[in-house]
Design a protein around this motif. Structure first.
Motif, PDB file in Angstrom:
ATOM      1  N   MET A   1       1.153  -1.035   0.076  1.00 25.42           N
ATOM      2  CA  MET A   1       0.258  -0.013   0.546  1.00 25.42           C
ATOM      3  C   MET A   1       0.806   1.247  -0.169  1.00 25.42           C
ATOM      4  O   MET A   1       2.160   1.601   0.588  1.00 25.42           O
ATOM      5  CB  MET A   1      -0.572   0.233   1.105  1.00 25.42           C
ATOM      6  N   LYS A   2       0.352   1.901  -0.915  1.00 30.01           N
ATOM      7  CA  LYS A   2       1.238   3.238  -1.386  1.00 30.01           C
ATOM      8  C   LYS A   2       0.727   4.379   0.027  1.00 30.01           C
ATOM      9  O   LYS A   2      -0.637   4.447   0.006  1.00 30.01           O
ATOM     10  CB  LYS A   2       1.500   3.521  -1.949  1.00 30.01           C
ATOM     11  N   VAL A   3       2.031   5.203   0.514  1.00 30.59           N
ATOM     12  CA  VAL A   3       0.955   7.142   1.402  1.00 30.59           C
ATOM     13  C   VAL A   3       1.622   7.375   1.245  1.00 30.59           C
ATOM     14  O   VAL A   3       2.850   7.711   0.787  1.00 30.59           O
ATOM     15  CB  VAL A   3       0.962   6.124   2.874  1.00 30.59           C
ATOM     16  N   LYS A   4       1.149   8.358   0.557  1.00 27.21           N
ATOM     17  CA  LYS A   4       1.596   9.810   0.367  1.00 27.21           C
ATOM     18  C   LYS A   4       1.683  10.484   1.754  1.00 27.21           C
ATOM     19  O   LYS A   4       0.271  11.229   1.708  1.00 27.21           O
ATOM     20  CB  LYS A   4       0.897  10.945  -1.193  1.00 27.21           C
ATOM     21  N   ALA A  45      -7.692  -1.795   6.712  1.00 26.88           N
ATOM     22  CA  ALA A  45      -6.820  -1.020   5.449  1.00 26.88           C
ATOM     23  C   ALA A  45      -7.770  -1.509   4.096  1.00 26.88           C
ATOM     24  O   ALA A  45      -8.203  -1.024   3.225  1.00 26.88           O
ATOM     25  CB  ALA A  45      -5.620  -1.508   5.352  1.00 26.88           C
ATOM     26  N   GLN A  46      -8.058  -3.015   3.775  1.00 24.11           N
ATOM     27  CA  GLN A  46      -8.501  -3.343   2.982  1.00 24.11           C
ATOM     28  C   GLN A  46      -9.805  -3.540   2.510  1.00 24.11           C
ATOM     29  O   GLN A  46     -10.721  -2.910   2.123  1.00 24.11           O
ATOM     30  CB  GLN A  46      -8.398  -5.377   2.624  1.00 24.11           C
ATOM     31  N   GLY A  69      -2.750   5.183   0.525  1.00 21.38           N
ATOM     32  CA  GLY A  69      -3.445   3.938   1.013  1.00 21.38           C
ATOM     33  C   GLY A  69      -3.721   4.854   2.607  1.00 21.38           C
ATOM     34  O   GLY A  69      -3.772   5.161   2.243  1.00 21.38           O
ATOM     35  N   PRO A  70      -4.604   3.569   2.941  1.00 24.09           N
ATOM     36  CA  PRO A  70      -5.410   4.027   4.310  1.00 24.09           C
ATOM     37  C   PRO A  70      -3.700   4.008   5.330  1.00 24.09           C
ATOM     38  O   PRO A  70      -2.577   3.242   4.901  1.00 24.09           O
ATOM     39  CB  PRO A  70      -5.971   2.505   4.608  1.00 24.09           C
ATOM     40  N   GLY A  71      -4.371   4.619   6.951  1.00 21.40           N
ATOM     41  CA  GLY A  71      -3.502   4.339   7.733  1.00 21.40           C
ATOM     42  C   GLY A  71      -3.909   4.080   8.636  1.00 21.40           C
ATOM     43  O   GLY A  71      -4.914   4.009   8.936  1.00 21.40           O
ATOM     44  N   VAL A  72      -3.404   3.988   9.657  1.00 21.75           N
ATOM     45  CA  VAL A  72      -3.991   2.939  11.267  1.00 21.75           C
ATOM     46  C   VAL A  72      -3.402   4.551  11.653  1.00 21.75           C
ATOM     47  O   VAL A  72      -2.226   5.325  11.893  1.00 21.75           O
ATOM     48  CB  VAL A  72      -2.770   2.230  11.288  1.00 21.75           C
ATOM     49  N   ARG A  82      -4.511  -2.646  21.500  1.00 18.95           N
ATOM     50  CA  ARG A  82      -5.438  -4.330  20.997  1.00 18.95           C
ATOM     51  C   ARG A  82      -6.157  -2.888  19.974  1.00 18.95           C
ATOM     52  O   ARG A  82      -7.028  -3.518  19.591  1.00 18.95           O
ATOM     53  CB  ARG A  82      -6.316  -3.889  22.493  1.00 18.95           C
ATOM     54  N   TYR A  83      -6.343  -1.941  19.815  1.00 19.46           N
ATOM     55  CA  TYR A  83      -7.735  -0.865  19.442  1.00 19.46           C
ATOM     56  C   TYR A  83      -6.135  -0.059  18.101  1.00 19.46           C
ATOM     57  O   TYR A  83      -5.667   0.471  18.894  1.00 19.46           O
ATOM     58  CB  TYR A  83      -8.911  -0.247  20.810  1.00 19.46           C
ATOM     59  N   PHE A  84      -7.425  -0.133  17.379  1.00 21.12           N
ATOM     60  CA  PHE A  84      -7.081   0.988  15.955  1.00 21.12           C
ATOM     61  C   PHE A  84      -8.124   1.200  15.260  1.00 21.12           C
ATOM     62  O   PHE A  84      -8.848   0.443  15.316  1.00 21.12           O
ATOM     63  CB  PHE A  84      -5.945   0.825  15.323  1.00 21.12           C
ATOM     64  N   GLN A  85      -7.801   2.335  15.137  1.00 23.32           N
ATOM     65  CA  GLN A  85      -8.900   2.918  14.126  1.00 23.32           C
ATOM     66  C   GLN A  85      -8.383   2.989  12.040  1.00 23.32           C
ATOM     67  O   GLN A  85      -7.088   3.001  12.175  1.00 23.32           O
ATOM     68  CB  GLN A  85      -9.323   4.085  14.235  1.00 23.32           C
TER      69      GLN A  85
END
Length: 177
Positions: A1-4, A45-46, A69-72, A82-85
Motif C-alpha cells: 500500500m502506498k501512502v503519500k 485497511a482493505q 493508501g489507508p493509515g492506522v 489492542r484497538y485502532f482505527q
C-alpha cells in the motif's frame, strides 16, 4: 500500500478535529467511537479501500483519484496495543471542474441508496466555506467526509474515510502504515 505523506499531513489534522467522536455515533466523546469488530490492520485497511472504491464509483464523472493508501491511528483513549482505527484520505480531480457542485448534489442523493446515511451537508466552517458532506455507513462501520474545494487552484474533492474502532485478534499486533 502506498501512502503519500503530504496528503495525509495536510488532511489528517483537519480530519482528526472533525472526527473526534466520529459521526458514526451520537456521542461526543472519543471513547464512544463505535466498534467495527475484530480485525487485523491489514484486513481493515482493505475494507477501507473497498469503501473508498465504492465512493469513487459514485462520483460518475471523469477524472483522477490520488494514489494514497489507508493509515492506522489510535482509537480514542483505548489501549493502543489492542484497538485502532483505519483512515483513508484521498482526493479526486475531475477533467472538468465545473461538474463538481452537481457531483456533490448527486452524492448527497445517491449515497443513501448505497447504505450511507447523510448526516451533514452544507458549507464548512473554513474561510472558503467549502461545500462539505458527511455520511455514515453503520453496516460497514465507516464514516466519510467529502469536501468540495472549489477555490483551490485546481478544484477537487477531498475524501476522508474513517472506521470505527477495531480490536486486534489475540496473538496479533497492530501494523502501523
Amino acid at each position: 500500500m502506498k501512502v503519500k505523506l503530504s496528503a495525509i499531513a495536510l488532511t489528517l489534522p483537519i480530519a482528526l478535529v472533525t472526527h473526534t467522536g466520529c459521526s458514526l455515533t451520537d456521542a461526543n466523546k472519543s471513547d464512544d467511537i463505535p466498534s467495527s469488530g475484530t480485525s487485523t490492520s491489514t484486513d481493515a485497511a482493505q475494507e477501507a479501500e473497498t469503501a473508498s472504491g465504492e465512493l469513487f464509483n459514485l462520483i460518475e464523472i471523469k477524472g483522477k483519484a490520488s494514489d494514497t493508501g489507508p493509515g492506522v491511528m489510535e482509537c480514542g483513549k483505548k489501549d493502543l496495543q489492542r484497538y485502532f482505527q483505519i483512515f483513508h484520505s484521498w482526493s479526486f480531480t475531475p477533467t472538468s471542474p465545473q461538474q463538481l457542485e452537481a457531483t456533490m448534489e448527486r452524492l448527497k442523493e445517491n449515497l443513501p441508496k448505497h447504505g450511507w446515511e447523510v448526516v451533514n451537508y452544507g458549507p464548512d466552517t473554513s474561510r472558503n466555506k467549502n461545500l462539505s458532506l458527511r455520511a455514515d455507513d453503520d453496516t460497514k462501520k465507516f464514516s466519510v467526509d467529502i469536501t468540495y474545494r472549489a477555490k483551490d487552484n485546481t478544484p477537487h474533492l477531498n475524501f476522508f474515510v474513517i472506521s470505527g474502532c477495531y480490536q486486534i485478534p489475540d496473538g496479533k499486533k497492530i501494523e502501523q502504515f
